[in-house]
Design a protein around this motif. Structure first.
Motif, PDB file in Angstrom:
ATOM      1  N   THR A 118      -6.292 -17.048   0.021  1.00  4.37           N
ATOM      2  CA  THR A 118      -5.485 -15.875   0.382  1.00  4.37           C
ATOM      3  C   THR A 118      -6.069 -15.210   1.616  1.00  4.37           C
ATOM      4  N   ASP A 119      -5.266 -14.371   2.250  1.00  3.02           N
ATOM      5  CA  ASP A 119      -5.715 -13.661   3.450  1.00  3.02           C
ATOM      6  C   ASP A 119      -6.305 -12.286   3.154  1.00  3.02           C
ATOM      7  N   ALA A 120      -5.725 -11.597   2.158  1.00  6.39           N
ATOM      8  CA  ALA A 120      -6.114 -10.204   1.965  1.00  6.39           C
ATOM      9  C   ALA A 120      -5.982  -9.781   0.511  1.00  6.39           C
ATOM     10  N   PHE A 121      -6.812  -8.817   0.150  1.00  4.16           N
ATOM     11  CA  PHE A 121      -6.756  -8.175  -1.157  1.00  4.16           C
ATOM     12  C   PHE A 121      -6.363  -6.723  -0.964  1.00  4.16           C
ATOM     13  N   ALA A 174      -0.908   6.128  -6.695  1.00 10.66           N
ATOM     14  CA  ALA A 174      -2.111   5.333  -6.951  1.00 10.66           C
ATOM     15  C   ALA A 174      -3.320   6.028  -6.336  1.00 10.66           C
ATOM     16  N   HIS A 175      -4.481   5.736  -6.869  1.00  7.84           N
ATOM     17  CA  HIS A 175      -5.733   6.304  -6.366  1.00  7.84           C
ATOM     18  C   HIS A 175      -6.511   5.256  -5.567  1.00  7.84           C
ATOM     19  N   ASP A 176      -7.239   5.730  -4.584  1.00  9.83           N
ATOM     20  CA  ASP A 176      -8.237   4.918  -3.872  1.00  9.83           C
ATOM     21  C   ASP A 176      -7.705   3.562  -3.394  1.00  9.83           C
ATOM     22  N   ILE A 177      -6.616   3.588  -2.666  1.00  8.92           N
ATOM     23  CA  ILE A 177      -6.017   2.357  -2.143  1.00  8.92           C
ATOM     24  C   ILE A 177      -6.851   1.869  -0.963  1.00  8.92           C
ATOM     25  N   ILE A 178      -7.200   0.593  -1.021  1.00  6.28           N
ATOM     26  CA  ILE A 178      -7.991  -0.016   0.045  1.00  6.28           C
ATOM     27  C   ILE A 178      -7.616  -1.484   0.151  1.00  6.28           C
ATOM     28  N   ALA A 179      -7.707  -2.048   1.333  1.00  8.09           N
ATOM     29  CA  ALA A 179      -7.387  -3.465   1.537  1.00  8.09           C
ATOM     30  C   ALA A 179      -8.484  -4.127   2.361  1.00  8.09           C
ATOM     31  N   ALA A 212       0.830  -1.210   0.000  1.00  6.09           N
ATOM     32  CA  ALA A 212       0.000   0.000   0.000  1.00  6.09           C
ATOM     33  C   ALA A 212       0.863   1.258   0.000  1.00  6.09           C
ATOM     34  N   GLN A 213       1.939   1.251   0.777  1.00 10.60           N
ATOM     35  CA  GLN A 213       2.839   2.409   0.813  1.00 10.60           C
ATOM     36  C   GLN A 213       3.521   2.590  -0.536  1.00 10.60           C
ATOM     37  N   ALA A 214       3.945   1.476  -1.148  1.00  6.85           N
ATOM     38  CA  ALA A 214       4.581   1.547  -2.469  1.00  6.85           C
ATOM     39  C   ALA A 214       3.610   2.122  -3.497  1.00  6.85           C
TER      40      ALA A 214
END
Length: 148
Positions: free
Chosen positions: A38-41, A23-28, A15-17
């Motif tokens: 998987t654990d996360a998107f 990047a726009h609208d970063i969300i996890a 996310a930091q990278a």
């Protein structure tokens, strides 16, 4: 089940990278309760193909350099409209803004817990809409407004 500490470390670094490459609208999302693969998107977007590729390259480089993580799969490079990086523990989706709106992955995962991200990543929320508005204004100013 919740995302592992390793998954959270990967998500935060990615996310930091992404934020560092604008990047726009970063969300996890923590998808560990609904997916066994998987654990996360991590979702992020950019207004053009070149920036999508740049964001993905930065994420891949940073995760390798800082955490020794290599993706087991990378898909979507040819068109650079939606590139997926699969790290097993996490999956990173970087989409062109148009694909992000069309596929609306947030709608699919809205019931999953949102993961806490670095401040720089959180500050990207709403940037896609802001960019689209500025682009529309620039098109109008340049005389392209009547071409839509």
């Amino acid at each position: 089940m919740t995302a592992t500490d390793r998954s959270l470390e990967l998500i935060n670094t990615a996310a930091q990278a992404a934020a560092d490459k604008l990047a726009h609208d970063i969300i996890a999302y923590d998808v560990s309760d609904v997916l066994s693969i998987t654990d996360a998107f991590l979702l992020a977007s950019a207004p053009n193909d070149r920036q999508v590729k740049s964001i993905v390259d930065e994420i891949e480089e940073r995760l390798l350099k800082e955490l020794g993580a290599k993706p087991v799969r990378r898909e979507g490079d040819r068109d650079a409209r939606w590139i997926l990086l699969d790290y097993v523990d996490i999956v990173v989706h970087v989409q062109h803004s148009e694909e992000r709106v069309f596929y609306a992955l947030e709608r699919l995962w809205k019931d999953c817990p949102e993961l806490e991200l670095p401040e720089d990543a959180k500050a990207t929320r709403g940037k896609a809409a802001e960019h689209a508005k500025l682009q529309a204004e620039a098109d109008d100013t340049a005389g392209f407004g009547d071409l839509r």
